[in-house]
Design an enzyme around this catalytic site. Structure first.
Site, PDB file in Angstrom:
ATOM      1  N   ASP A  50      37.297  33.042  45.797  1.00 26.00           N
ATOM      2  CA  ASP A  50      38.351  33.660  45.939  1.00 26.00           C
ATOM      3  C   ASP A  50      39.843  33.287  45.047  1.00 26.00           C
ATOM      4  O   ASP A  50      39.721  32.320  44.967  1.00 26.00           O
ATOM      5  CB  ASP A  50      38.675  33.835  47.535  1.00 26.00           C
ATOM      6  CG  ASP A  50      38.823  34.817  47.750  1.00 26.00           C
ATOM      7  OD1 ASP A  50      38.330  35.657  48.762  1.00 26.00           O
ATOM      8  OD2 ASP A  50      40.474  35.097  48.294  1.00 26.00           O
ATOM      9  N   ASP A  78      40.667  34.481  40.563  1.00 24.95           N
ATOM     10  CA  ASP A  78      41.343  35.803  40.224  1.00 24.95           C
ATOM     11  C   ASP A  78      40.166  36.752  39.377  1.00 24.95           C
ATOM     12  O   ASP A  78      40.440  36.041  38.711  1.00 24.95           O
ATOM     13  CB  ASP A  78      43.327  35.177  39.795  1.00 24.95           C
ATOM     14  CG  ASP A  78      43.995  36.978  39.992  1.00 24.95           C
ATOM     15  OD1 ASP A  78      42.399  38.156  39.983  1.00 24.95           O
ATOM     16  OD2 ASP A  78      44.846  37.084  39.990  1.00 24.95           O
ATOM     17  N   VAL A  79      40.215  37.545  39.853  1.00 22.67           N
ATOM     18  CA  VAL A  79      38.771  38.098  38.797  1.00 22.67           C
ATOM     19  C   VAL A  79      39.882  39.398  37.623  1.00 22.67           C
ATOM     20  O   VAL A  79      39.485  39.445  37.037  1.00 22.67           O
ATOM     21  CB  VAL A  79      38.183  38.950  39.797  1.00 22.67           C
ATOM     22  CG1 VAL A  79      36.881  38.364  40.652  1.00 22.67           C
ATOM     23  CG2 VAL A  79      38.976  39.968  40.403  1.00 22.67           C
ATOM     24  N   ASN A 105      32.365  41.101  45.302  1.00 27.67           N
ATOM     25  CA  ASN A 105      33.033  42.216  46.358  1.00 27.67           C
ATOM     26  C   ASN A 105      34.222  41.749  46.259  1.00 27.67           C
ATOM     27  O   ASN A 105      34.957  42.807  47.205  1.00 27.67           O
ATOM     28  CB  ASN A 105      32.513  40.638  47.218  1.00 27.67           C
ATOM     29  CG  ASN A 105      32.977  41.442  48.851  1.00 27.67           C
ATOM     30  OD1 ASN A 105      33.144  42.143  49.281  1.00 27.67           O
ATOM     31  ND2 ASN A 105      34.066  40.103  49.863  1.00 27.67           N
ATOM     32  N   TYR A 170      41.607  54.029  45.040  1.00 32.09           N
ATOM     33  CA  TYR A 170      40.593  53.076  45.296  1.00 32.09           C
ATOM     34  C   TYR A 170      39.573  54.233  45.365  1.00 32.09           C
ATOM     35  O   TYR A 170      38.510  53.585  44.327  1.00 32.09           O
ATOM     36  CB  TYR A 170      40.932  53.302  46.463  1.00 32.09           C
ATOM     37  CG  TYR A 170      40.253  51.760  47.609  1.00 32.09           C
ATOM     38  CD1 TYR A 170      39.998  50.774  47.178  1.00 32.09           C
ATOM     39  CD2 TYR A 170      39.584  52.101  48.238  1.00 32.09           C
ATOM     40  CE1 TYR A 170      39.070  49.976  47.754  1.00 32.09           C
ATOM     41  CE2 TYR A 170      38.344  51.837  49.262  1.00 32.09           C
ATOM     42  CZ  TYR A 170      38.208  50.179  48.655  1.00 32.09           C
ATOM     43  OH  TYR A 170      37.333  49.538  48.951  1.00 32.09           O
ATOM     44  N   LYS A 174      36.076  52.455  43.263  1.00 33.80           N
ATOM     45  CA  LYS A 174      34.645  52.359  43.558  1.00 33.80           C
ATOM     46  C   LYS A 174      34.266  53.162  42.590  1.00 33.80           C
ATOM     47  O   LYS A 174      32.885  53.083  42.808  1.00 33.80           O
ATOM     48  CB  LYS A 174      35.042  52.809  45.404  1.00 33.80           C
ATOM     49  CG  LYS A 174      35.395  51.600  45.513  1.00 33.80           C
ATOM     50  CD  LYS A 174      34.276  50.557  45.555  1.00 33.80           C
ATOM     51  CE  LYS A 174      35.450  49.633  46.411  1.00 33.80           C
ATOM     52  NZ  LYS A 174      34.992  47.807  46.483  1.00 33.80           N
ATOM     53  N   ALA A 203      33.889  47.601  57.299  1.00 32.92           N
ATOM     54  CA  ALA A 203      33.447  46.603  57.812  1.00 32.92           C
ATOM     55  C   ALA A 203      34.651  45.831  59.236  1.00 32.92           C
ATOM     56  O   ALA A 203      35.421  45.433  57.504  1.00 32.92           O
ATOM     57  CB  ALA A 203      33.103  46.169  56.949  1.00 32.92           C
TER      58      ALA A 203
END
Length: 262
Positions: A50, A78-79, A105, A170, A174, A203
């Site tokens: 994360d 950090d991706v 994720n 977003y 996605k 979720a």
């Protein structure tokens, strides 16, 4: 429309026994944290990652106390930073010798009308959500190509299929994750790697509650067949299925964990 209570938590059945997994954006709350816990319950060794180092350290300590220090490792990442992604996957390979499952994720949302959206808002969401998934998928495939096997599960969203005002960045990210999943699956099949995605709607978890108005929550849950939001572990259960041998002939699929397809 029905109004159904959340079901009882399903115990683990050893579906991932002996597997080594990496889960990004897994610092406690949300789908990532729920997935890490479910993987541990299913017998996997899990490397959680994360960008929030403090929360990551706290969640590692919690999981290690419940499942054993040898079962869980934390590596901040950090991706959006290629060097950090490289270190994450090198650590997974060095500590466990191989990599069996990766769950991408990490993602970033936000709300902004397109006419008023800045380049920075657009780029930041795309860089975390789509480019981050690309970087981690690329790193995973390089390792899995050598070992001739593995599974990648990406986290997409129903907004990759349907429109929602204020979510152009977003939704575009996605939808890109969905397309990336399908293309990667075709390439990865040659070396025995499967690539699929889940597509959840809402979720709910404590951090999301803080940024979701009661009006928006009512609107989104009202669209669902069960009349409620998903529990993060319900999405994690589908990820477990896609990571396990029960989905051995599935690749290039985007599995909805929601009744909202359009």
């Amino acid at each position: 429309m029905t109004d159904v209570e959340s079901p009882a938590y399903v115990p683990g059945h050893g579906l991932l026994k002996g597997r080594t997994a990496v889960v990004t954006a897994a610092a406690g709350a949300g789908i990532g944290g729920a997935t890490a816990r479910r993987f541990l319950e299913e017998g996997a060794r899990v490397l959680i990652s994360d960008a929030h180092a403090r929360r990551l350290e706290e969640y590692e300590a919690l999981l290690a106390g419940q499942f054993g220090r040898e079962s869980v490792t934390a590596v901040p990442c950090d991706v959006t930073d290629e060097e950090q992604v490289r270190v994450l996957f090198e650590t997974a390979a060095a500590e466990h010798g191989r990599l069996d499952v990766v769950v991408n994720n990490a993602g970033l949302g936000g709300t902004a009308e397109l006419a008023d959206m800045t380049d920075e808002q657009w780029s930041r969401v795309l860089d975390v959500t789509l480019n981050g998934t690309f970087r981690c998928t690329r790193a995973a495939l390089r390792l899995m190509r050598e070992s001739q096997g593995g599974v990648i599960v990406n986290n997409a969203s129903v907004v990759g299929w349907r429109a929602q005002a204020g979510q152009a960045h977003y939704a575009a990210a996605k939808a890109g994750v969905m397309a990336l999943t399908r293309c990667a699956a075709l390439e990865a099949a040659a070396y025995g790697v499967r690539v699929n995605a889940v597509s959840p709607s809402l979720a709910m978890h404590p951090h999301l509650v803080k940024v979701t108005s009661a009006e928006l929550l009512a609107e989104l849950t009202g669209r669902e067949a069960f009349g409620r939001y998903a529990e993060p572990w319900e999405v994690a259960n589908v990820i477990v299925f896609l990571a396990s041998g029960y989905s051995s002939y599935m690749t290039g699929e985007v599995v909805a964990v929601s009744s909202q397809h359009a």
